[in-house]
Design a protein around this motif. Structure first.
Motif, PDB file in Angstrom:
ATOM      1  N   PRO A  71       8.136  -3.748 -10.538  1.00  0.00           N
ATOM      2  CA  PRO A  71       8.594  -3.714 -11.269  1.00  0.00           C
ATOM      3  C   PRO A  71       8.823  -1.927 -12.507  1.00  0.00           C
ATOM      4  CG  PRO A  71       8.915  -4.983 -12.306  1.00  0.00           C
ATOM      5  CD  PRO A  71       7.533  -5.306 -10.900  1.00  0.00           C
ATOM      6  N   PRO A  72       9.694  -0.993 -12.617  1.00  0.00           N
ATOM      7  CA  PRO A  72       9.555  -0.417 -12.901  1.00  0.00           C
ATOM      8  C   PRO A  72       9.529  -0.998 -14.589  1.00  0.00           C
ATOM      9  CG  PRO A  72      11.671   0.429 -11.948  1.00  0.00           C
ATOM     10  CD  PRO A  72      10.902  -0.956 -11.716  1.00  0.00           C
ATOM     11  N   ASN A  73       9.271  -1.494 -15.102  1.00  0.00           N
ATOM     12  CA  ASN A  73       9.444  -1.832 -16.774  1.00  0.00           C
ATOM     13  C   ASN A  73       8.128  -2.280 -17.037  1.00  0.00           C
ATOM     14  OD1 ASN A  73       9.299  -4.565 -15.687  1.00  0.00           O
ATOM     15  ND2 ASN A  73      10.294  -5.180 -17.199  1.00  0.00           N
ATOM     16  N   ASN A  74       6.787  -2.355 -15.520  1.00  0.00           N
ATOM     17  CA  ASN A  74       5.607  -2.831 -15.734  1.00  0.00           C
ATOM     18  C   ASN A  74       4.985  -2.163 -16.237  1.00  0.00           C
ATOM     19  OD1 ASN A  74       2.828  -3.739 -14.412  1.00  0.00           O
ATOM     20  ND2 ASN A  74       4.372  -5.600 -14.048  1.00  0.00           N
ATOM     21  N   PRO A  75       4.017  -1.565 -16.426  1.00  0.00           N
ATOM     22  CA  PRO A  75       2.881  -0.665 -16.766  1.00  0.00           C
ATOM     23  C   PRO A  75       1.902  -0.633 -15.622  1.00  0.00           C
ATOM     24  CG  PRO A  75       2.273  -2.331 -18.016  1.00  0.00           C
ATOM     25  CD  PRO A  75       3.201  -2.604 -17.622  1.00  0.00           C
ATOM     26  N   TRP A  76       2.015  -1.141 -14.772  1.00  0.00           N
ATOM     27  CA  TRP A  76       1.127  -0.993 -13.442  1.00  0.00           C
ATOM     28  C   TRP A  76       1.349  -0.614 -11.745  1.00  0.00           C
ATOM     29  CZ3 TRP A  76      -4.215  -1.835 -13.807  1.00  0.00           C
ATOM     30  CH2 TRP A  76      -4.168  -3.236 -15.248  1.00  0.00           C
ATOM     31  N   TYR A  77       3.432   0.235 -12.720  1.00  0.00           N
ATOM     32  CA  TYR A  77       4.045   0.864 -11.766  1.00  0.00           C
ATOM     33  C   TYR A  77       4.235   1.804 -11.172  1.00  0.00           C
ATOM     34  CZ  TYR A  77       8.264   2.654 -10.229  1.00  0.00           C
ATOM     35  OH  TYR A  77       9.614   3.388  -9.741  1.00  0.00           O
ATOM     36  N   ASN A  78       4.038   1.761  -9.906  1.00  0.00           N
ATOM     37  CA  ASN A  78       4.402   3.437  -9.707  1.00  0.00           C
ATOM     38  C   ASN A  78       5.321   3.869  -9.133  1.00  0.00           C
ATOM     39  OD1 ASN A  78       2.849   5.546  -8.027  1.00  0.00           O
ATOM     40  ND2 ASN A  78       2.066   3.895  -6.497  1.00  0.00           N
ATOM     41  N   ALA A  79       5.470   5.513  -8.814  1.00  0.00           N
ATOM     42  CA  ALA A  79       6.694   6.018  -9.575  1.00  0.00           C
ATOM     43  C   ALA A  79       6.828   7.016  -8.057  1.00  0.00           C
ATOM     44  CB  ALA A  79       6.999   6.356 -10.919  1.00  0.00           C
ATOM     45  N   ASN A  80       5.023   6.493  -7.093  1.00  0.00           N
ATOM     46  CA  ASN A  80       4.978   7.805  -7.002  1.00  0.00           C
ATOM     47  C   ASN A  80       5.329   7.257  -4.914  1.00  0.00           C
ATOM     48  OD1 ASN A  80       4.977  10.194  -8.417  1.00  0.00           O
ATOM     49  ND2 ASN A  80       3.559   9.284  -8.783  1.00  0.00           N
ATOM     50  N   LEU A  81       6.446   7.003  -4.778  1.00  0.00           N
ATOM     51  CA  LEU A  81       6.623   5.689  -3.910  1.00  0.00           C
ATOM     52  C   LEU A  81       7.308   6.822  -2.666  1.00  0.00           C
ATOM     53  CD1 LEU A  81       6.213   2.245  -5.384  1.00  0.00           C
ATOM     54  CD2 LEU A  81       4.156   3.333  -3.982  1.00  0.00           C
ATOM     55  N   LEU A 217      -6.090   1.477  -7.949  1.00  0.00           N
ATOM     56  CA  LEU A 217      -6.084   0.588  -7.050  1.00  0.00           C
ATOM     57  C   LEU A 217      -4.478  -0.503  -6.463  1.00  0.00           C
ATOM     58  CD1 LEU A 217      -9.962  -0.756  -8.168  1.00  0.00           C
ATOM     59  CD2 LEU A 217      -9.060   0.855  -5.842  1.00  0.00           C
ATOM     60  N   VAL A 218      -4.001  -0.530  -7.784  1.00  0.00           N
ATOM     61  CA  VAL A 218      -3.259  -0.967  -7.322  1.00  0.00           C
ATOM     62  C   VAL A 218      -1.684  -0.174  -7.361  1.00  0.00           C
ATOM     63  CG1 VAL A 218      -1.038  -2.601  -8.981  1.00  0.00           C
ATOM     64  CG2 VAL A 218      -3.280  -2.954  -9.639  1.00  0.00           C
ATOM     65  N   GLU A 219      -1.986   0.707  -7.980  1.00  0.00           N
ATOM     66  CA  GLU A 219      -0.753   2.010  -7.442  1.00  0.00           C
ATOM     67  C   GLU A 219      -0.797   2.039  -6.086  1.00  0.00           C
ATOM     68  OE1 GLU A 219      -0.917   5.624  -9.978  1.00  0.00           O
ATOM     69  OE2 GLU A 219       0.181   4.975 -11.259  1.00  0.00           O
ATOM     70  N   GLN A 220      -2.481   2.284  -5.685  1.00  0.00           N
ATOM     71  CA  GLN A 220      -2.805   1.998  -3.831  1.00  0.00           C
ATOM     72  C   GLN A 220      -2.081   1.695  -3.128  1.00  0.00           C
ATOM     73  OE1 GLN A 220      -6.542   3.846  -2.718  1.00  0.00           O
ATOM     74  NE2 GLN A 220      -7.181   4.314  -4.293  1.00  0.00           N
ATOM     75  N   ILE A 221      -2.144  -0.205  -3.511  1.00  0.00           N
ATOM     76  CA  ILE A 221      -1.100  -1.024  -3.209  1.00  0.00           C
ATOM     77  C   ILE A 221      -0.114  -0.804  -2.877  1.00  0.00           C
ATOM     78  CG2 ILE A 221      -1.327  -3.866  -3.298  1.00  0.00           C
ATOM     79  CD1 ILE A 221      -3.699  -3.994  -4.449  1.00  0.00           C
ATOM     80  N   GLN A 222       0.386  -0.530  -3.740  1.00  0.00           N
ATOM     81  CA  GLN A 222       1.691  -0.810  -3.693  1.00  0.00           C
ATOM     82  C   GLN A 222       2.963   0.506  -2.741  1.00  0.00           C
ATOM     83  OE1 GLN A 222       4.309  -0.046  -7.800  1.00  0.00           O
ATOM     84  NE2 GLN A 222       2.187  -0.544  -8.549  1.00  0.00           N
ATOM     85  N   ASP A 223       1.865   1.666  -2.745  1.00  0.00           N
ATOM     86  CA  ASP A 223       2.182   2.939  -1.742  1.00  0.00           C
ATOM     87  C   ASP A 223       1.846   1.737  -0.026  1.00  0.00           C
ATOM     88  OD1 ASP A 223       2.461   5.839  -0.934  1.00  0.00           O
ATOM     89  OD2 ASP A 223       0.492   5.400  -0.161  1.00  0.00           O
TER      90      ASP A 223
END
Length: 271
Positions: A71-81, A217-223
């Motif tokens: 979710p967007p309120n999580n510091p691990w969130y990737n906004a570029n998806l 790494l977590v942002e790559q997973i989200q993508d």
């Protein structure tokens, strides 16, 4: 209840809102055709108006789901998806590319109508009805089946479904819960192990001690998750808490335990 927030705030109470720890998502049986095709799942994503579901089904008391699940309120969130903005024409374009032909308002292939079953509990009835209507407008016939939560969970675990509405909490926590929501054997998990790059990245992130590198790494997973669409996060429910403001309560970063967003930290009571 969310409706009471403004009234209580006007009487001097402090209203606190958690906007991302509980997700409702459209679970997809990616083990069977045609749902095993990532392009087909993308067509589903384009055909669903998540903002309309938030506005109508949840009366605005929710946040639109991120295709990357975090979710967007999580510091691990990737906004570029990839966001899959509501575009039924794009959905129809993908289905046509996959060999489906529109006939009598619905797509068919090899003379067989494209028809999917959607499982849901009574609590998600309005959302299920909206999804049926939205996918129907894109040429996909949806058959609704209401059942109790235990029965729905059992069907999901047995892969005895096409689509189902389910969800989980804890998404404000450490990325390890994100890991469980993707690969664990639970009815609220996508149970998606087909993409080996996702599995490899999960293994790397849990061993990475540098927070900046781990976030990458977590942002790559989200993508990758957003592109593969093993599930469609519909929305994050807003949870409301009210107190008299005599103590400065706050949500602990990443929640407590597995990521529970309880707005009561013992440090609030320390002078």
């Amino acid at each position: 209840p969310p409706d009471l927030g403004k009234d209580l705030a006007s009487k001097g109470f402090k209203v606190m809102v958690d906007t991302g720890s509980v997700v409702r998502q459209l679970m997809i049986n990616h083990q069977k055709e045609p749902l095993s095709n990532a392009e087909f799942r993308q067509a589903l994503a384009y055909a669903i108006d998540r903002q309309a579901i938030v506005n109508i089904s949840q009366r605005g008391y929710a946040t639109v789901g991120s295709p990357g699940l975090v979710p967007p309120n999580n510091p691990w969130y990737n906004a570029n998806l990839p966001q899959y903005s509501y575009d039924p024409n794009k959905s129809e374009e993908i289905l046509s590319k996959l060999g489906y032909v529109k006939k009598d308002n619905f797509f068919e292939k090899d003379g067989e109508r494209l028809s999917l079953n959607l499982l849901y509990t009574p609590a998600d009835e309005r959302t299920a009805e909206m999804i049926k209507d939205q996918l129907g407008k894109a040429g996909i016939q949806i058959n609704l089946r209401s059942m109790e939560q235990a029965t729905l969970d059992s069907a999901i675990l047995k892969w005895d479904f096409d689509l189902a509405i389910s969800g989980s909490g804890g998404l404000c926590g450490d990325p390890e819960f994100f890991h469980k929501a993707v690969v664990s054997n639970a009815p609220w998990s996508a149970r998606y192990s087909k993409n080996k790059n996702i599995i490899s990245l999960f293994d790397q992130q849990v061993k990475e001690m540098d927070k900046v590198k781990r976030k990458n790494l977590v942002e790559q997973i989200q993508d990758l998750y957003a592109r593969d669409v093993p599930s469609i996060p519909l929305y994050y429910s807003n949870s409301y808490y009210v107190h008299d403001n005599k103590v400065n309560l706050y949500f602990t970063i990443e929640g407590i335990a597995i990521g529970i967003p309880i707005p009561m930290n013992k440090m609030s009571f320390v002078k």
